[in-house]
Design an enzyme around this catalytic site. Structure first.
Site, PDB file in Angstrom:
ATOM      1  N   GLY A   1     -60.949  16.864 -17.777  1.00  0.00           N
ATOM      2  CA  GLY A   1     -59.892  17.509 -18.558  1.00  0.00           C
ATOM      3  C   GLY A   1     -60.432  18.616 -19.444  1.00  0.00           C
ATOM      4  O   GLY A   1     -61.638  18.894 -19.452  1.00  0.00           O
TER       5      GLY A   1
ATOM      6  N   GLU B   1     -61.873   7.570 -13.512  1.00  0.00           N
ATOM      7  CA  GLU B   1     -62.020   7.409 -14.967  1.00  0.00           C
ATOM      8  C   GLU B   1     -61.987   5.932 -15.345  1.00  0.00           C
ATOM      9  O   GLU B   1     -62.778   5.462 -16.162  1.00  0.00           O
ATOM     10  CB  GLU B   1     -60.902   8.169 -15.691  1.00  0.00           C
ATOM     11  CG  GLU B   1     -61.037   9.676 -15.542  1.00  0.00           C
ATOM     12  CD  GLU B   1     -59.877  10.471 -16.117  1.00  0.00           C
ATOM     13  OE1 GLU B   1     -60.056  11.665 -16.361  1.00  0.00           O
ATOM     14  OE2 GLU B   1     -58.795   9.894 -16.335  1.00  0.00           O
TER      15      GLU B   1
HETATM   16  C1  5RP Z   1     -57.488  13.363 -16.662  1.00  0.00           C
HETATM   17  C2  5RP Z   1     -57.239  12.747 -17.989  1.00  0.00           C
HETATM   18  C3  5RP Z   1     -57.502  13.580 -19.188  1.00  0.00           C
HETATM   19  O1  5RP Z   1     -58.413  12.912 -20.005  1.00  0.00           O
HETATM   20  C4  5RP Z   1     -56.210  13.785 -19.931  1.00  0.00           C
HETATM   21  O2  5RP Z   1     -55.250  14.356 -19.055  1.00  0.00           O
HETATM   22  C5  5RP Z   1     -56.401  14.688 -21.153  1.00  0.00           C
HETATM   23  O3  5RP Z   1     -56.704  15.973 -20.744  1.00  0.00           O
HETATM   24  P1  5RP Z   1     -56.964  17.170 -21.752  1.00  0.00           P
HETATM   25  O4  5RP Z   1     -58.253  16.880 -22.455  1.00  0.00           O
HETATM   26  O5  5RP Z   1     -57.014  18.385 -20.868  1.00  0.00           O
HETATM   27  O6  5RP Z   1     -55.791  17.223 -22.716  1.00  0.00           O
HETATM   28  O7  5RP Z   1     -56.865  11.615 -18.105  1.00  0.00           O
HETATM   29  O8  5RP Z   1     -57.123  12.523 -15.610  1.00  0.00           O
END
Ligand code: 5RP
Length: 213
Positions: free
Chosen positions: A29, A103
């Site tokens: 992310g 994850e």
């Molecule tokens: C990816 C995720 C990310 O951690 C989540 O979407 C947060 O993303 P960002 O740091 O871009 O806000 O779970 O699968």
């Protein structure tokens, strides 16, 4: 402070948790992208990283950080990742970036899960952010019907194929008062690969815009 600046500061603070000579678990992310850039500055003091996505792998390798196979590393001391929502008990919604399955595996295989977020991700009750669920493609409609029966509104994330070759349903209209119960229940639906609820394995440390919560 902008949300990006909050993310950047949270990512920098996460470096405090990295152990010398260790293998670091790395999420996915925009917040983690800041973390990878920061990790690159100390790459000579770590053995390498286990990556949760092709996207993070590309960035890690671009910095010359060795990307290792979780099967050969054993338990990791620390996993650093972002989240889409975080409740007061450090339970999370994740998967906005579609990397929820890897994850969840790395979070489970790590002693400490350090979650890096900006303040807007903090909620009292999870569910305003649509809950991502990774599904086996042939089960998409069946899983969607099961979710409708439970009061959710699934929306197929079209044109998205996960790193594991699967599809994602984003479930709207949930007010998740029992995250652990819902995670367990949805996990039982045949065809569900991973539910983006991290309640059975919540974060151990939450860093919000540079401050440990
Ligand atoms: C990816 C995720 C990310 O951690 C989540 O979407 C947060 O993303 P960002 O740091 O871009 O806000 O779970 O699968």
């Amino acid at each position: 402070m902008s949300r990006d600046e909050e993310k950047r500061r949270a990512a920098l603070k996460a470096l405090d948790y990295i152990e010398e000579g260790s293998v670091v678990g790395v999420g996915t992310g925009s917040t983690v992208a800041f973390f990878i850039d920061a990790l690159a500055e100390m790459k000579d003091r770590i053995e390498g990283a286990v990556s949760s996505s092709e996207q993070s792998t590309r960035q890690l390798k671009g910095h010359g950080i060795p990307v290792l196979d979780l099967n050969s590393t054993g338990t990791l001391p620390v996993y650093v990742d972002g989240a889409d929502e975080c409740d007061p008990h450090n339970r999370l919604i994740k998967g906005g970036g579609g990397a929820l399955t890897r994850e969840k595996i790395i979070a489970a295989a790590s002693r400490k899960f350090v979650c890096v977020i900006d303040a807007a991700k903090q909620v009292d009750i999870l569910g305003k952010f649509p809950l991502p669920i990774e599904v086996i493609p042939m089960a998409r409609s069946y899983v969607a019907r099961e979710i409708v029966a439970r009061g959710g509104q699934p929306v197929w994330r079209e044109n998205t194929v996960t790193d594991n070759g699967n599809w994602i349903l984003d479930v709207h209209n949930l007010r998740i008062v029992d995250p652990l119960g819902l995670e367990r229940e949805l996990n039982q639906i045949p065809g569900v690969v991973t539910v983006g609820l991290f309640a059975a394995r919540p974060a151990d440390v939450v860093i919000v815009g540079g401050k440990v919560r």
